[in-house]
Design a protein around this motif. Structure first.
Motif, PDB file in Angstrom:
ATOM      1  N   PRO B 389     -28.051   9.581 -43.927  1.00  0.00           N
ATOM      2  CA  PRO B 389     -29.333   8.900 -43.526  1.00  0.00           C
ATOM      3  C   PRO B 389     -29.468   7.583 -44.257  1.00  0.00           C
ATOM      4  N   GLY B 390     -29.907   6.520 -43.169  1.00  0.00           N
ATOM      5  CA  GLY B 390     -30.101   5.533 -44.033  1.00  0.00           C
ATOM      6  C   GLY B 390     -28.939   4.457 -43.585  1.00  0.00           C
ATOM      7  N   THR B 391     -28.057   4.791 -43.192  1.00  0.00           N
ATOM      8  CA  THR B 391     -26.789   4.189 -42.760  1.00  0.00           C
ATOM      9  C   THR B 391     -26.565   4.093 -41.288  1.00  0.00           C
ATOM     10  N   SER B 392     -25.689   3.160 -40.885  1.00  0.00           N
ATOM     11  CA  SER B 392     -25.613   3.181 -39.355  1.00  0.00           C
ATOM     12  C   SER B 392     -24.948   4.426 -38.773  1.00  0.00           C
ATOM     13  N   GLY B 393     -24.039   4.790 -39.561  1.00  0.00           N
ATOM     14  CA  GLY B 393     -23.302   6.163 -39.263  1.00  0.00           C
ATOM     15  C   GLY B 393     -24.244   7.346 -38.713  1.00  0.00           C
ATOM     16  N   PHE B 394     -25.348   7.274 -39.484  1.00  0.00           N
ATOM     17  CA  PHE B 394     -26.383   8.577 -39.511  1.00  0.00           C
ATOM     18  C   PHE B 394     -27.139   8.408 -37.924  1.00  0.00           C
ATOM     19  N   VAL B 395     -27.261   7.238 -37.460  1.00  0.00           N
ATOM     20  CA  VAL B 395     -28.238   7.034 -36.376  1.00  0.00           C
ATOM     21  C   VAL B 395     -27.301   7.651 -34.924  1.00  0.00           C
ATOM     22  N   GLY B 396     -25.894   7.137 -35.006  1.00  0.00           N
ATOM     23  CA  GLY B 396     -25.331   7.371 -34.025  1.00  0.00           C
ATOM     24  C   GLY B 396     -24.934   8.892 -34.195  1.00  0.00           C
ATOM     25  N   GLU B 397     -24.785   9.507 -35.242  1.00  0.00           N
ATOM     26  CA  GLU B 397     -24.212  10.882 -35.204  1.00  0.00           C
ATOM     27  C   GLU B 397     -25.417  11.990 -34.958  1.00  0.00           C
ATOM     28  N   ILE B 398     -26.290  11.484 -35.501  1.00  0.00           N
ATOM     29  CA  ILE B 398     -27.461  12.564 -35.316  1.00  0.00           C
ATOM     30  C   ILE B 398     -28.185  12.335 -33.476  1.00  0.00           C
ATOM     31  N   LEU B 399     -27.968  11.180 -33.002  1.00  0.00           N
ATOM     32  CA  LEU B 399     -28.232  11.423 -31.718  1.00  0.00           C
ATOM     33  C   LEU B 399     -27.418  11.962 -30.838  1.00  0.00           C
ATOM     34  N   THR B 400     -25.977  11.590 -31.334  1.00  0.00           N
ATOM     35  CA  THR B 400     -25.134  12.239 -30.526  1.00  0.00           C
ATOM     36  C   THR B 400     -25.093  13.986 -30.535  1.00  0.00           C
ATOM     37  N   LEU B 401     -25.276  14.125 -31.633  1.00  0.00           N
ATOM     38  CA  LEU B 401     -25.418  15.702 -32.039  1.00  0.00           C
ATOM     39  C   LEU B 401     -26.609  16.344 -31.037  1.00  0.00           C
ATOM     40  N   LEU B 402     -27.673  15.758 -31.595  1.00  0.00           N
ATOM     41  CA  LEU B 402     -28.791  16.240 -30.631  1.00  0.00           C
ATOM     42  C   LEU B 402     -28.555  16.290 -28.990  1.00  0.00           C
ATOM     43  N   GLY B 403     -27.860  15.337 -28.621  1.00  0.00           N
ATOM     44  CA  GLY B 403     -27.813  15.189 -27.160  1.00  0.00           C
ATOM     45  C   GLY B 403     -26.643  16.261 -26.577  1.00  0.00           C
ATOM     46  N   VAL B 404     -25.623  16.255 -27.651  1.00  0.00           N
ATOM     47  CA  VAL B 404     -24.427  17.121 -27.142  1.00  0.00           C
ATOM     48  C   VAL B 404     -25.216  18.528 -27.397  1.00  0.00           C
ATOM     49  N   PHE B 405     -26.006  18.975 -28.176  1.00  0.00           N
ATOM     50  CA  PHE B 405     -26.615  20.282 -28.228  1.00  0.00           C
ATOM     51  C   PHE B 405     -27.227  20.759 -26.942  1.00  0.00           C
ATOM     52  N   ARG B 406     -27.903  19.669 -26.460  1.00  0.00           N
ATOM     53  CA  ARG B 406     -28.331  20.106 -25.256  1.00  0.00           C
ATOM     54  C   ARG B 406     -27.365  20.305 -23.957  1.00  0.00           C
ATOM     55  N   ALA B 407     -26.303  19.611 -24.113  1.00  0.00           N
ATOM     56  CA  ALA B 407     -25.395  19.950 -23.098  1.00  0.00           C
ATOM     57  C   ALA B 407     -24.645  21.037 -23.405  1.00  0.00           C
ATOM     58  N   SER B 408     -23.973  21.301 -24.707  1.00  0.00           N
ATOM     59  CA  SER B 408     -23.184  22.272 -24.982  1.00  0.00           C
ATOM     60  C   SER B 408     -23.345  22.562 -26.338  1.00  0.00           C
ATOM     61  N   PRO B 409     -24.227  23.461 -26.730  1.00  0.00           N
ATOM     62  CA  PRO B 409     -24.182  23.957 -27.936  1.00  0.00           C
ATOM     63  C   PRO B 409     -23.051  24.300 -28.736  1.00  0.00           C
ATOM     64  N   ALA B 410     -22.202  25.087 -28.288  1.00  0.00           N
ATOM     65  CA  ALA B 410     -21.009  25.397 -28.987  1.00  0.00           C
ATOM     66  C   ALA B 410     -20.282  24.062 -29.509  1.00  0.00           C
ATOM     67  N   THR B 411     -19.958  22.938 -28.574  1.00  0.00           N
ATOM     68  CA  THR B 411     -19.395  21.559 -28.849  1.00  0.00           C
ATOM     69  C   THR B 411     -20.113  21.196 -29.971  1.00  0.00           C
ATOM     70  N   ALA B 412     -21.577  21.333 -30.128  1.00  0.00           N
ATOM     71  CA  ALA B 412     -22.334  20.478 -31.122  1.00  0.00           C
ATOM     72  C   ALA B 412     -21.921  21.276 -32.494  1.00  0.00           C
ATOM     73  N   TRP B 413     -21.984  22.543 -32.487  1.00  0.00           N
ATOM     74  CA  TRP B 413     -21.598  23.295 -33.567  1.00  0.00           C
ATOM     75  C   TRP B 413     -20.412  22.824 -34.076  1.00  0.00           C
TER      76      TRP B 413
END
Lengths: 502, 490
Positions: B389-413
């Motif tokens: 958190p606090g770096t650019s990598g965090f923003v991308g990964e957390i948003l992606t992870l949240l979004g993917v979780f909604r589409a396919s929880p297994a993938t998100a895991w």
């Protein structure tokens, strides 16, 4: 009388001028002192070819390629229609002729540095060589405006016989003689096939002009005899364009024949044969397109795949050119297999660009010297980017273009062929074309690799200023044709429209 | 000012610079210096122009801005069409920014054929800018594939020992994918009757056709991104390429894959994208875990970072196909962030390699002692790569992870597991190289000098900026993504 001449001029003008001028040059060559004859005759021929091409280009608006303007005097119309039945100078013939004349002129220019070299000059640096080349060109010009089987045969044989001589011209060289003999034997076989096919066609149709054949096959009289005749004729021409499985002679003849002849074989001769094939397919056999489409598709497939794979191990540049030409023919045949005006347009477009690139490649091949001796080894190009950066850059542009990579014209050439293939439900053929393109990209970029990544060979040089200019010209043309391909596309389109009578 | 073709200027200025380089005459040494200076100036000017573009860009306006359109090949409806929208804007800025850094980074490390090297980079910049700015399929293809040529030279001429093998592998792999895409582009052209992006987006293609065309695009972009199992060219290309080449490869060329998905697959072929989304999820999940595991056992630092790229691009592809706004903007942010971070990491490796002439992890120990500033900066980039958190990598990964979780929880895991593995290999690497007892000084290591300091610091700033306050970026990115989401049939 003058109108008969005019009729002659309208259909056979270029050929008449070329024939007369060739004879005059022959005489001139005999009269000149032996020291200068070859050079002078060659320069005059180049001038003649360029002038004829310019004349054709300049006059295309004024000549309407028809006999309508003639008087109704029966004798005149009879002669005019007689000639018109065999030869016709339409927009298609004009396109083909300009391409043939210009490539031949370029071949003569870039061949100079080769034929003048001491090692080959004894047998090749003679004015007769140029005369034979001009005779072959005459045959090619006849081929592209042929309107009947007779005219077709006459043109094809004139061209072929002259080319056999060209291949064997280096009399004191065993390989050249072997190449000439091989070419002659197989060529004679294909001529026999052609004649047999023509006789079958005549037997079933009762006429020898393309229009009659077309109407006969249109009216449902497409007997088996007609189809067999067609297949035999097509295989004879497939031999001339070295499509697989009629390609066997190509690598050997290319390797053995003198390089200046090979340049001619690989450019102008190919244009003529392909133009003839197109005319025959469209003007005579279009109603039978369902019969010949699969044949051409198979020829295309076989040529692309064999050409692509067989080029891989080649280290002799001439054999390399031979096999890569087979691949290119395969891709061109995809365009033929579509049997649509757009497909044929793509073929003419591809052909023009391909000729440009091949001329550039031969400009290098003919100019290469290793320790003063003419060289044709691929690895003699090693490190050319160090020793001759400009030539290396130009040649690599041509190689990328040959591989069909953007942003060079070779890309658009392939682009249109594949586009038309998809449009004509030949997606499988386009897919095979893609595979062949990737394989062939390997050996084209291998040349780039040899020039740029490998250590330089100090003794290799490129001779000849005119070769250099042709090389640069080809590279520039390849870039310019990417930026504005419209002009060439339009010319191709006009040429094809005449064939399809649109 | 409004009539000035800004985008064309941006695209062709570097090309012009490359032509200018060929005019330089003189002694070898002078030529090299002049070439470097000219290239730097051209790259800087281009970068400034892209900043102007960013400034003048209207984030509230939909569609392509600064659009230019003129007929190119009238017979086939192909036009010279360029334009910029929220998606391409940052890639354009990134491209011009990285080129400046690359030229600076190669100031000393490239010794042979300096002029050609600089020219190749400017051509590469021109072509990649063109690929991001083109709004015509054929024009896009031209630039997209044209990028291969300068990259082929860069790897082949200035690369490491196995450069020829790597250059050929890179070239042929990408070419096969590109040509399959060409077939799809041709079909789009023929059936849609146009080559303009915006018109194609409005054309409906039958689902069956979409599925076939999608595969063609997928072939190209999956190789370019790269997705597992089409990634094998990447480690070789990265290891053999010179530092600057790796930077461009990771920072820009890989992004073209994701960008292509965003431009072609999602908006033009929405039904097929929905249909194939599970496939993409599976491949992405495998990519993340597999690449992370492979990265764990690497002994070559550069190879390790190359594999980490594969893992990060797995996040991107999963996010792109999750079909919701969060995941999409996450994926775009991840691409931008990865463009900065992986470029920075390759530069870090390059700096180490320049000093020690090796990239073997075992050869280094306690680098922090001779090079404290370097260690600190590298730490920032490694943490950004992990997604702190606090770096650019965090923003991308957390948003992606949240979004993917909604589409396919297994993938998100699985992706989350990959994040942990990512932290594992990065920290492991950092510990082995930078810490430990220094029995003997490994080589003549010395800390960063000014030029290197400037390069790395200029990369730290955007990484932290995006990490701490991503809103300006997200706002611009989000607008053009909305129609992409709406494109799929409900």
């Amino acid at each position: 009388m003058s109108e008969v001449l005019a009729a002659l001029w309208f259909s056979l003008g270029v050929e008449l001028v070329l024939a007369c001028a060739t004879l005059l040059l022959l005489l001139l060559g005999l009269l000149l002192p032996e020291r200068n004859s070859a050079r002078l005759v060659c320069y005059l021929s180049i001038l003649l070819l360029v002038a004829l091409a310019a004349l054709l280009l300049w006059s295309r608006q004024d000549w309407r390629f028809s006999n309508e303007s003639f008087s109704s005097e029966p004798a005149v119309t009879a002669v005019a229609s007689l000639i018109d039945r065999h030869f016709r100078l339409d927009a298609f013939a004009l396109f083909g002729k300009v391409l043939i004349l210009l490539t031949t002129a370029c071949v003569l220019v870039i061949g100079q540095v080769f034929v003048r070299h001491e090692a080959v000059s004894k047998s090749l640096y003679r004015f007769e060589y140029v005369i034979v080349v001009l005779l072959a060109t005459l045959g090619m010009c006849l081929m592209v405006s042929a309107q009947s089987l007779l005219a077709l045969y006459v043109g094809l044989e004139l061209q072929s016989l002259a080319l056999y001589i060209c291949a064997a011209f280096q009399r004191d060289n065993l390989r050249s003689s072997e190449a000439g003999l091989k070419y002659f034997m197989l060529g004679a076989l294909s001529s026999a096939l052609l004649l047999f096919g023509c006789s079958l066609l005549y037997g079933s149709v009762g006429a020898i002009d393309f229009a009659s054949i077309s109407s006969a096959s249109l009216s449902g009289e497409s007997s088996l005899m007609l189809q067999v005749g067609m297949v035999l004729t097509l295989s004879a021409i497939a031999f001339k364009i070295s499509a697989v499985p009629f390609h066997m002679w190509t690598p050997d003849v290319y390797e053995g024949a003198p390089s200046s002849t090979v340049a001619f074989l690989a450019t102008a001769a190919k244009v003529a044969a392909l133009a003839l094939l197109m005319r025959l397919l469209v003007e005579a056999f279009l109603p039978l397109s369902e019969a010949w489409q699969p044949i051409l598709a198979l020829l295309a497939l076989a040529s692309m795949l064999l050409g692509a794979l067989a080029t891989l191990p080649q280290s002799n540049l001439k054999r390399f050119v031979a096999y890569s030409a087979i691949t290119h023919i395969g891709i061109l045949l995809i365009g033929f297999a579509t049997a649509t005006p757009e497909g044929m347009r793509a073929v003419l477009f591809y052909l023009s660009i391909y000729m440009t690139m091949t001329l550039g490649l031969f400009a290098v091949l003919l100019a290469m010297r290793n320790a003063g001796q003419p060289s044709e080894r691929l690895y003699d190009l090693s490190g050319l980017s160090h020793t001759d950066p400009k030539a290396a850059l130009a040649l690599s542009v041509l190689m990328f273009s040959m591989a069909g990579l953007p942003p060079f014209a070779g890309f658009f050439a392939k682009f249109y062929i594949f586009l038309e293939a998809l449009r004509s439900d030949l997606a499988w053929l386009a897919l095979c074309g893609v595979v062949a393109s990737v394989v062939s990209a390997f050996y084209y970029i291998r040349i780039v690799k040899v020039m740029y990544f490998d250590e330089p060979q100090e003794q290799v040089t490129l001779r000849g200023r005119s070769n250099r200019w042709i090389l640069y010209g080809a590279a520039v043309a390849v870039v310019v044709l990417t930026l504005s391909p419209s002009w060439l596309l339009q010319q191709s389109e006009q040429a094809v429209r005449v064939l399809f009578a649109l | 000012m409004n009539d000035w073709p800004l985008l064309s200027t941006i695209i062709f200025l570097p090309l012009l610079g490359a032509l200018l380089l060929t005019l330089i005459r003189g002694q070898d040494k002078d030529v090299a210096l002049a070439a470097k200076a000219t290239a730097l100036w051209v790259a800087m000017s281009t970068f400034l122009l892209t900043l102007v573009l960013w400034y003048a860009f209207d984030p509230r306006q939909e569609g392509f801005q600064f659009a230019e359109s003129s007929v190119w090949i009238a017979e086939s409806g192909i036009g010279y069409r360029v334009g910029v929208d929220g998606i391409s804007l940052f890639f354009v800025v990134l491209a011009s920014f990285l080129t400046v850094l690359c030229i600076l980074a190669s100031w000393r490390s490239v010794a042979k054929r300096v002029r050609d090297f600089m020219a190749a980079f400017l051509v590469l910049e021109s072509l990649s800018l063109g690929a991001f700015l083109a709004t015509d399929t054929v024009l896009f293809y031209l630039f997209f594939e044209g990028v291969l040529l300068p990259m082929f030279y860069i790897i082949g001429v200035w690369g490491g020992e196995r450069r020829i093998y790597a250059a050929f592998k890179f070239f042929l792999y990408t070419l096969l994918g590109s040509l399959l895409m060409l077939l799809s582009i041709l079909s789009l052209t023929w059936i849609g009757g146009t080559t303009s992006f915006s018109e194609l987006m409005q054309t409906e293609f039958s689902p069956a056709l979409q599925k076939i065309l999608w595969l063609g695009f997928f072939a190209s972009f999956a190789v370019k991104t790269p997705m597992w199992p089409f990634h094998t060219w990447l480690p070789d290309a990265h290891v053999e390429a010179p530092t600057a080449g790796s930077v461009m490869l990771a920072g820009l060329l890989l992004k073209m894959g994701g960008y292509g998905f965003l431009r072609f697959c999602l908006p033009i072929l929405p039904d097929a994208s929905q249909f194939y989304a599970p496939l993409v999820f599976v491949l992405s999940a495998i990519a993340v875990v597999y690449a992370s595991l492979v990265a764990l056992v690497q002994t070559d630092i550069k190879k390790l970072i190359a594999y980490s790229s594969v893992a990060h691009m797995g996040f991107v592809t999963a996010g792109l196909f999750a079909d919701n706004a969060q995941a999409l903007s996450g994926a775009v942010m991840q691409m931008i962030s990865h463009g900065l971070v992986s470029a920075a990491l390759f530069l870090c490796v390059g700096i180490l390699y320049e000093r020690a002439k090796t990239r073997d992890i075992g050869a280094f120990r306690a680098v922090v002692q001779p090079m404290p500033v370097y260690a600190r900066l590298t730490m920032v980039f490694m943490l950004a790569s992990i997604g702190l958190p606090g770096t650019s990598g965090f923003v991308g990964e957390i948003l992606t992870l949240l979004g993917v979780f909604r589409a396919s929880p297994a993938t998100a895991w699985v992706l989350a597991l990959g994040m942990i593995l990512g932290a594992g290999y990065m920290l492991h690497l950092y510990r082995r190289v930078f810490f430990g007892a220094s029995e003997a000084k490994p080589a003549a290591l010395y800390d960063l000098h000014l030029r290197e300091n400037v390069i790395l610091t200029s990369l730290v700033l955007p990484v932290l900026w995006i990490g701490l306050y991503p809103m300006p970026f997200l706002r611009i990115v989000a607008l053009p993504l909305a129609p992409i989401l709406g494109a799929a049939a409900p």
